[in-house]
Design an enzyme around this catalytic site. Structure first.
Site: not given
Ligand code: RIB
Ligand code: CA
Length: 324
Positions: A10, A15, A39, A124, A165-166, A239-240
């Site tokens: 996203d 990402d 996102n 992700t 969040f995910n 993060h991703d």
């Protein structure tokens, strides 16, 4: 031998870097990029995937848009973190890389069943597309080698004190994936918060001297500003790319076996990943959970991948255009 993967994402600042790592590192064979609402709305996350692929001259990887909303709950976006475009910061021109008309779930199914070996899925983003793939095509599991995802946490969340969040964006989808029985690795906030894009890291991207390196600096600068404002971070956690790095070299991301359950009902805990790192007969192991990151090797792989793509893209820009 490169590992075949599909990224379900996203974009999203982090990402975008994950896509660059996957496309630029020879250990990965990036079969497709699928997008989902997360996102930002799926129209924007798909446009952003096209934008980053255009900037990096990634022209041979199909991009397909997926689900526009979660399986059950309310759709949330993270405009406070990623901006109204979903990838605020750099200014992108009109993308020349297009998306295919096929739905992400159907593209994943076609590529998975048509590939000569099982494929690693690297989500992700919220897991809506992945859950729908497993529901629509249950026989596809034999074509999936593993799911290596960014999401959840062994500790606290970020969208709520309990939920990352995910997972929060589509808990029912996450529950389906974590209970699928497929080999699964969870790269949660507890490890991705070790992937901080500190000033020395940004200097390495700047030092590449490519347009793409500069775009990455702008992406991480914007991301850093929102992380400083919202959570008081000195540097943004990328993060991703941690999930992609785990596929590239398992030694970069240390994991341990665990039982992971997704909370669906808690008034204050919906979307939390409840992780048990201690074997208990009532909670069978269903995942590898990432606990620590080799930062040096992580950033080395990303900077090298971005450097490789950026030099190729700049050469293509300088190459004389064929007469129309
Ligand atoms: O919580 C972090 C995750 O949510 C990352 O995947 C980020 O891109 C957002 O989707
Ligand atoms: Ca994401």
């Amino acid at each position: 031998m490169s590992v075949p993967i599909i990224i379900d994402c996203d974009p999203g600042h982090d990402d975008a870097i994950a896509i660059l790592l996957a496309a630029g590192d020879p250990a990965i064979d990036l079969l497709a990029i699928t997008t989902v609402a997360g996102n930002q709305v799926v129209e924007k996350t798909t446009l952003n995937a096209r934008r980053i692929c255009t900037a990096a001259a990634i022209t041979d990887v199909p991009i397909a848009a997926g689900c526009a909303r979660p399986l059950v709950g309310t759709r949330y976006v993270a405009a406070d973190v990623h901006g109204d475009s979903g990838m605020d910061g750099p200014s992108f021109g009109e993308p020349t890389v297009s998306a295919v008309s096929e739905h992400a779930v159907d593209l994943m199914y076609r590529l998975l069943t048509g590939h000569p070996e099982p494929v690693v899925l690297v989500p992700t983003a919220p897991l809506t597309n992945i859950a729908l793939l497993l529901i629509r095509y249950p026989e596809v599991t034999r074509h999936i080698r593993e799911i290596v995802l960014m999401g959840g946490s062994t500790e606290r969340g970020n969208r709520t004190p309990a939920a990352e969040f995910n997972m929060y964006a589509d808990p029912e989808a996450a529950d389906i994936v974590f209970r699928s029985g497929l080999p699964l690795t969870m790269c949660g906030l507890n490890v991705t918060h070790q992937a901080l894009a500190t000033p020395d890291v940004l200097a390495r991207f700047e030092g590449l001297g490519t347009e793409l390196g500069g775009i990455c600096v702008e992406l991480m600068t914007y991301f850093g500003a929102t992380y400083r404002k919202l959570w008081g971070f000195d540097a943004p956690p990328l993060h991703d790319p941690v999930a992609v790095a785990r596929v590239i070299d398992a030694a970069i991301v240390h994991c341990a076996e665990a039982s992971v359950a997704v909370e669906l009902r808690g008034q204050h805990t919906r979307g939390a990943t409840v992780v048990d790192l201690h074997r208990h007969p009532d909670r069978p192991v269903n995942a590898q959970v990432a606990l620590s990151l080799d930062r040096e090797r992580f950033w080395d792989r990303i900077v090298t991948a971005v450097g490789r793509l950026g030099e190729r893209a700049d050469r293509a820009d300088r190459a004389p255009r064929a007469d129309p």
